[in-house]
Design an enzyme around this catalytic site. Structure first.
Site, short mmCIF file in Angstrom:
data_model
loop_
_atom_site.label_atom_id
_atom_site.label_comp_id
_atom_site.label_asym_id
_atom_site.label_seq_id
_atom_site.Cartn_x
_atom_site.Cartn_y
_atom_site.Cartn_z
N PHE A 131 2.78 11.57 -9.47
CA PHE A 131 2.34 10.34 -8.80
C PHE A 131 1.97 9.28 -9.84
CE2 PHE A 131 -0.64 7.59 -6.55
CZ PHE A 131 0.12 7.26 -5.45
N TYR A 226 -8.87 11.12 1.72
CA TYR A 226 -8.47 10.29 2.88
C TYR A 226 -7.13 10.67 3.48
CZ TYR A 226 -6.34 7.83 -1.14
OH TYR A 226 -5.68 7.53 -2.29
C1 LIG Z 1 -0.68 12.55 -5.51
C2 LIG Z 1 -1.64 11.41 -5.44
N1 LIG Z 1 -2.61 11.29 -6.38
C3 LIG Z 1 -3.48 10.26 -6.34
C4 LIG Z 1 -3.39 9.28 -5.37
C5 LIG Z 1 -4.26 8.09 -5.32
O1 LIG Z 1 -5.45 8.19 -5.94
P1 LIG Z 1 -6.61 7.10 -5.66
O2 LIG Z 1 -7.32 7.56 -4.43
O3 LIG Z 1 -7.40 7.12 -6.87
O4 LIG Z 1 -5.97 5.79 -5.39
C6 LIG Z 1 -2.42 9.37 -4.39
C7 LIG Z 1 -2.34 8.33 -3.35
O5 LIG Z 1 -1.50 8.25 -2.53
C8 LIG Z 1 -1.52 10.45 -4.44
O6 LIG Z 1 -0.55 10.54 -3.52
#
Ligand SMILES: Cc1ncc(COP(=O)(O)O)c(C=O)c1O
Length: 400
Positions: A131, A226
Site C-alpha cells: 500500500f 475504520y
Molecule cells: C493496507 C493499508 N494500509 C494503510 C492504510 C491507510 O493508513 P492511514 O489510516 O494511516 O491513512 C490503508 C488505507 O486504505 C491501507 O489500505
C-alpha cells in the site's frame, strides 16, 4: 454442484440469507435505505451501538464528569482496552496490542523501532505493490536514518532478497487491490531464518479473514480501525508488538503517554513496561470510544463461520459477475484460500461504471488504472445483496 456450475436464482440467495447463522449481525448495523454497501474494506458501516456510546461519552463522561473521567470513565486505559478487544481478531495474546494513532504513524513507529532492534542491519524489504502509505513511510525512513535503504522487490523475489543486511520485512497481509493473501507464516519464517523481523499490515485482513499472528511468529503488525473493524472515519489504528520484543522495543516518538510514570512529570523519559510504551500523546477519546463500541459484537462472532461466509460470498459474487457481466475480468485470485474479503475486476471504463452503479444504489470503489473493487464485509453483506448488486452492474454496463 457449485454456484459456478448452476444458474443462481435470487430466491436461492434469499434462502441462504435466511439460513445464515451470522445473518442476525446485519441488524447491528445502520443500513441506509436503498443502499447495497460493498465498500466496507474502505470505511466500514456504522454499528448501531456507536451513537449511544458517543452520546454517553459526550453528555455523561465529558459534560458531567469533566476531567474526573480520565479515571472514573476509564479514559486513560482506553487504548489498551481497545487493543485487548482487537487481539482475538488477529491471534495476538494479552498485552500485545494497543489502539492508537493512524496506521501510517504506527508504521513509522514500528519501522524505526524494528530497525533499532536489528543493529548493524539497515534494509527495509518490501514489494512495490505494498500500500502506498507503507512505501512512503519506509521511503521516509531512508531519509531519516543514516544508511537506511529501502529494497523493493516483487513478491516472488522476497525470499531471495533476504540477506544479512535486512532488518525488517514489511508487507501487507492482503493486497489492497487484488485481495491476494500473502503467505504470512512462510514469509515470516524466511525473515527469521535471515535474522530479520517481520512487520505485517493487517488493514485488509483483520475482521475479514482469519489472522493468527502468534502461530505465524509475527514480530510487529499494524492495521486500520475504520475498515472491517467499523470504528468510523479516521478511527484510531492499532499496533502489535510480540511480547518477546516488548522489553527492548522503543518508540521513536517518546511521548509522555508511553512513559513509565506519566504523572511523575519527570524531566527524562523512561519507557513504560509492555505495549503502553508505544503510545505517544493524549489519545482521541471520542474516536477510541466509537471503535470500542464497534468492537463489542466481535465477542459473539464465530470466526470459523465468518471465514466460511466470507468464502461463500466471494464465490457467489464471482459466479454472478461472470454470468451477468462477461466483459469484466477477474483481478482477484480465483482460489478462495488465496483471496481476502474483497473481489476485484478489471474494465477499462471501471471508474465510469462504478459511478453509474452508485446511482443505482450500489457502492463499491475504484482503484487505478482499471480496478473495480467490491468489499464484502461478511458481518453485514448478504447473499441477496450480491445478487442485486451483480444484476444492477449488468444493467449499468451497456449504458457506460
Ligand atoms: C493496507 C493499508 N494500509 C494503510 C492504510 C491507510 O493508513 P492511514 O489510516 O494511516 O491513512 C490503508 C488505507 O486504505 C491501507 O489500505
Amino acid at each position: 454442484m457449485s454456484d459456478a456450475m448452476t444458474p443462481i436464482e435470487r430466491a436461492h440467495c434469499v434462502a441462504r440469507d435466511q439460513a445464515d447463522p451470522l445473518g442476525h449481525f446485519r441488524e447491528r448495523f445502520h443500513r441506509p435505505c436503498g443502499v447495497i454497501y460493498l465498500d466496507g474494506n474502505s470505511l466500514g458501516m456504522m454499528p448501531e451501538a456507536v451513537p449511544s456510546r458517543i452520546e454517553a461519552v459526550l453528555m455523561r463522561e465529558w459534560a458531567e464528569g469533566l476531567i474526573r473521567s480520565w479515571d472514573d470513565a476509564g479514559w486513560w486505559d482506553l487504548p489498551l482496552r481497545v487493543g485487548a478487544k482487537i487481539a482475538p481478531l488477529i491471534g495476538a495474546r494479552e498485552g500485545e496490542v494497543v489502539a492508537t494513532d493512524s496506521t501510517s504513524v504506527n508504521l513509522f513507529k514500528l519501522l524505526a523501532a524494528g530497525l533499532a532492534l536489528r543493529p548493524g542491519r539497515r534494509v527495509i524489504l518490501t514489494d512495490p505493490g505494498n500500500f502506498p502509505t507503507d512505501l512512503y513511510i519506509a521511503e521516509g525512513m531512508t531519509r531519516l536514518i543514516p544508511g537506511c535503504e529501502l529494497r523493493s522487490v516483487p513478491l516472488e523475489e522476497i525470499a531471495s532478497a533476504l540477506d544479512q543486511s535486512v532488518a525488517v520485512v514489511a508487507l501487507g497481509h492482503v493486497d489492497y487491490r487484488s485481495a491476494e493473501i500473502l503467505d504470512m507464516p512462510g514469509i515470516t519464517r524466511a525473515a527469521h531464518a535471515a535474522g530479520a523481523l517481520a512487520l505485517w499490515d493487517l488493514s485488509h485482513s483483520a475482521g475479514a479473514i482469519a489472522v493468527d499472528l502468534a502461530a505465524a511468529g509475527v514480530d510487529l503488525a499494524v492495521g486500520c480501525g475504520y475498515k472491517y473493524l467499523n470504528g468510523g472515519p479516521g478511527a484510531p489504528a492499532y499496533l502489535y508488538v510480540r511480547r518477546a520484543h516488548q522489553g527492548k522495543i522503543r518508540s521513536p516518538i517518546a511521548g509522555w503517554w508511553g512513559h513509565a510514570e506519566p504523572f511523575a512529570f519527570a524531566s527524562s523519559y523512561v519507557a513504560a513496561p509492555g505495549i503502553a510504551r508505544m503510545l505517544c500523546g493524549t489519545q482521541p477519546i471520542l474516536s477510541l470510544a466509537a471503535l470500542e463500541a464497534a468492537l463489542e459484537m466481535w465477542r459473539e462472532v464465530d470466526f470459523a463461520l465468518l471465514d466460511e461466509k466470507r468464502t461463500a460470498l466471494g464465490e457467489l459474487f464471482i459466479a454472478l459477475v461472470e454470468r451477468f457481466c462477461p466483459d469484466l475480468a477477474l483481478a482477484s485470485p480465483r482460489d478462495p484460500a488465496r483471496r481476502g474479503s474483497h473481489v476485484s475486476f478489471r474494465h477499462p471504463k471501471g471508474r465510469a461504471i462504478l459511478q453509474a452503479l452508485r446511482a443505482q444504489g450500489v457502492i463499491a470503489d475504484f482503484r487505478t488504472p482499471d480496478l473495480l473493487r467490491f468489499g464484502i464485509a461478511p458481518l453485514y453483506v448478504g447473499y441477496a445483496d450480491l445478487f442485486d448488486a451483480a444484476e444492477r452492474l449488468s444493467r449499468t454496463l451497456p449504458r457506460v
